[in-house]
Design a protein around this motif. Structure first.
Motif, PDB file in Angstrom:
ATOM      1  N   ILE A 253      99.300   8.220  16.273  1.00 29.83           N
ATOM      2  CA  ILE A 253      98.990   6.963  15.587  1.00 29.83           C
ATOM      3  C   ILE A 253      99.449   7.077  14.138  1.00 29.83           C
ATOM      4  CG2 ILE A 253      97.152   5.375  14.878  1.00 29.83           C
ATOM      5  CD1 ILE A 253      95.501   6.418  17.249  1.00 29.83           C
ATOM      6  N   GLU A 254     100.176   6.077  13.685  1.00 34.56           N
ATOM      7  CA  GLU A 254     100.661   6.056  12.305  1.00 34.56           C
ATOM      8  C   GLU A 254     100.346   4.694  11.701  1.00 34.56           C
ATOM      9  OE1 GLU A 254     104.794   6.828   9.775  1.00 34.56           O
ATOM     10  OE2 GLU A 254     104.769   6.973  11.968  1.00 34.56           O
ATOM     11  N   GLU A 255      99.617   4.718  10.578  1.00 32.20           N
ATOM     12  CA  GLU A 255      99.213   3.483   9.906  1.00 32.20           C
ATOM     13  C   GLU A 255      98.522   2.535  10.887  1.00 32.20           C
ATOM     14  OE1 GLU A 255     102.654   1.924   7.952  1.00 32.20           O
ATOM     15  OE2 GLU A 255     102.693   3.531   6.449  1.00 32.20           O
ATOM     16  N   ALA A 256      97.615   3.102  11.659  1.00 36.66           N
ATOM     17  CA  ALA A 256      96.758   2.382  12.608  1.00 36.66           C
ATOM     18  C   ALA A 256      97.504   1.845  13.827  1.00 36.66           C
ATOM     19  CB  ALA A 256      96.005   1.236  11.921  1.00 36.66           C
ATOM     20  N   GLY A 284     102.626   0.429  20.175  1.00 34.46           N
ATOM     21  CA  GLY A 284     102.916  -0.646  19.234  1.00 34.46           C
ATOM     22  C   GLY A 284     101.715  -1.471  18.842  1.00 34.46           C
ATOM     23  N   ARG A 285     100.528  -1.091  19.316  1.00 34.38           N
ATOM     24  CA  ARG A 285      99.325  -1.859  19.011  1.00 34.38           C
ATOM     25  C   ARG A 285      98.283  -0.967  18.343  1.00 34.38           C
ATOM     26  NH1 ARG A 285      97.863  -4.982  24.524  1.00 34.38           N
ATOM     27  NH2 ARG A 285      96.445  -6.102  23.124  1.00 34.38           N
ATOM     28  N   THR A 286      97.270  -1.585  17.801  1.00 37.34           N
ATOM     29  CA  THR A 286      96.158  -0.862  17.193  1.00 37.34           C
ATOM     30  C   THR A 286      95.117  -0.569  18.261  1.00 37.34           C
ATOM     31  OG1 THR A 286      96.509  -1.887  15.043  1.00 37.34           O
ATOM     32  CG2 THR A 286      94.334  -0.944  15.454  1.00 37.34           C
ATOM     33  N   LEU A 287      94.755   0.682  18.401  1.00 33.44           N
ATOM     34  CA  LEU A 287      93.844   1.071  19.480  1.00 33.44           C
ATOM     35  C   LEU A 287      92.404   0.691  19.157  1.00 33.44           C
ATOM     36  CD1 LEU A 287      93.608   2.544  22.221  1.00 33.44           C
ATOM     37  CD2 LEU A 287      93.084   4.625  20.930  1.00 33.44           C
ATOM     38  N   THR A 288      91.797  -0.014  20.063  1.00 30.20           N
ATOM     39  CA  THR A 288      90.375  -0.320  20.031  1.00 30.20           C
ATOM     40  C   THR A 288      89.788   0.056  21.383  1.00 30.20           C
ATOM     41  OG1 THR A 288      90.686  -2.561  20.909  1.00 30.20           O
ATOM     42  CG2 THR A 288      90.776  -2.284  18.487  1.00 30.20           C
ATOM     43  N   ARG A 289      88.465   0.051  21.466  1.00 30.36           N
ATOM     44  CA  ARG A 289      87.831   0.345  22.752  1.00 30.36           C
ATOM     45  C   ARG A 289      88.264  -0.686  23.801  1.00 30.36           C
ATOM     46  NH1 ARG A 289      85.329   4.432  25.733  1.00 30.36           N
ATOM     47  NH2 ARG A 289      84.670   3.387  27.631  1.00 30.36           N
ATOM     48  N   GLU A 290      88.353  -1.933  23.406  1.00 27.20           N
ATOM     49  CA  GLU A 290      88.752  -2.988  24.334  1.00 27.20           C
ATOM     50  C   GLU A 290      90.171  -2.756  24.846  1.00 27.20           C
ATOM     51  OE1 GLU A 290      85.362  -4.057  22.083  1.00 27.20           O
ATOM     52  OE2 GLU A 290      87.357  -3.477  21.344  1.00 27.20           O
ATOM     53  N   LEU A 324      91.268   8.176  25.726  1.00 25.57           N
ATOM     54  CA  LEU A 324      92.057   7.592  24.650  1.00 25.57           C
ATOM     55  C   LEU A 324      91.298   7.625  23.318  1.00 25.57           C
ATOM     56  CD1 LEU A 324      93.663   4.593  26.550  1.00 25.57           C
ATOM     57  CD2 LEU A 324      94.937   6.365  25.301  1.00 25.57           C
ATOM     58  N   MET A 325      90.020   7.291  23.376  1.00 23.28           N
ATOM     59  CA  MET A 325      89.241   7.272  22.137  1.00 23.28           C
ATOM     60  C   MET A 325      88.987   8.686  21.611  1.00 23.28           C
ATOM     61  SD  MET A 325      89.243   4.095  21.878  1.00 23.28           S
ATOM     62  CE  MET A 325      88.399   4.016  20.289  1.00 23.28           C
TER      63      MET A 325
END
Length: 333
Positions: A253-256, A284-290, A324-325
């Protein structure tokens, strides 16, 4: 009692020559933790054992340069405790430490571990107790339509739904490992993913090795995603149990923003399973739990559960999301 010949060659060439003379009933032996088990079950009935533990340099662990390289005779416990592996590639260390028992890890080799056979109870029952296409091709598969709680929901065929049992091969699959082989065709290498075969109509043929081939080493390209990685395994009991569902994840992950992610599944498929559909959801996306849960669902979109293993879909989705988290939490730049 059955007579078994035993030889202990000191070179790869000599071992292959002995195998060739022993025919289809010859077997190599290293740690022995899988072969002895199968012999006791009557699955394997070798008449010629070839002990390869005296062949030098197959136990080497190399961490310098652009790749990690593990000789096939390196012990699981030694690889797991190698500092570079433990700190820079935790999914590799965790996959080994969550497998078997300490006693077995002190005997079992990382090369032999790649060739474990399924723990399907129908396969491991006595000869003729249940129909099993792996033991007796053409006899049928008792798990299909039967008690299939532990069976595969990915990669199964009408002939077999036995789960691939390993943890280590799943972690290696996530990191695009390569296997080096020595055999009658000389030295060659190919991606680990090409070692395993789907059951299709010939489930008794589980890998792409030729008779007499010896796995000599495993190589893994170094990647920035290695440090932010994990092997997450859910099983019926905390130790010495095979996975109901597992996930090997490495992420960068780079810059979120997720720049790179690798996801492989265990406990749910007939071979170590790369979840590229899940990877494409995240990059290409910001990782969230969802988003992690969305990726988990993508990993199982082609699942074909049976009567008693549908729970593996929901379980697997959460295992992927959790992995993932966990991996993302280790992403430190």
């Amino acid at each position: 009692m059955r007579a078994i010949d035993y030889e202990r060659p000191t070179t790869l060439e000599a071992a292959i020559a002995v195998y060739s003379s022993g025919g289809t009933s010859a077997r190599y032996i290293a740690g022995g933790t899988t072969l002895y088990d199968l012999m006791k079950l009557g699955v394997e009935k070798p008449t010629h054992l070839i002990d390869i533990t005296s062949i030098t340099n197959l136990e080497r662990i190399e961490t310098e340069g652009d790749v990690l390289r593990f000789g096939s005779m390196a012990l699981m416990s030694d690889v797991a405790e190698t500092v570079t592996v433990r700190t820079e590639y935790p999914l590799l260390s965790e996959s080994l430490l969550k497998a078997a028992s300490q006693q077995l890890r002190n005997m079992a080799t990382v090369g032999g571990n790649l060739l474990q056979r399924t723990r399907c109870p129908y396969f491991r029952a006595g000869q003729g107790v249940y129909p099993c296409n792996k033991r007796q091709p053409g006899s049928g598969c008792a798990a299909i339509g039967g008690m299939d709680r532990g069976q595969a929901i990915l990669g199964a065929s009408d002939a077999c739904n036995a789960v691939s049992p390993g943890d280590w091969p799943v972690a290696l699959t996530a990191l695009d490992a390569t296997v080096e082989i020595m055999g009658t065709r000389g030295h060659r290498s190919f991606p680990l993913a090409e070692l395993y075969r789907l059951p299709e109509e010939t489930p008794q043929t589980e890998h792409s090795l030729d008779g007499g081939d010896i796995i000599t080493a495993i190589t893994i390209p170094k990647t920035a995603a290695g440090r932010a990685s994990t092997y997450h395994k859910i099983r019926d009991r905390e130790s010495f149990a095979f996975a109901l569902a597992s996930a090997a994840v490495a992420i960068e992950i780079e810059e979120a923003v997720v720049r790179d992610v690798r996801i492989a599944l265990g406990g749910v498929a007939t071979m170590p399973w790369r979840a590229r559909q899940a990877e494409s959801v995240i990059v290409g996306r910001t990782l969230t739990r969802e988003l992690a849960v969305e990726a988990g669902r993508a990993a199982f979109q082609d699942a074909r559960p049976g009567r008693h293993n549908r729970f593996k879909i929901d379980l697997g989705v959460q295992v992927v999301a959790d992995a993932l988290m966990i991996a993302a939490g280790r992403n430190v730049r």
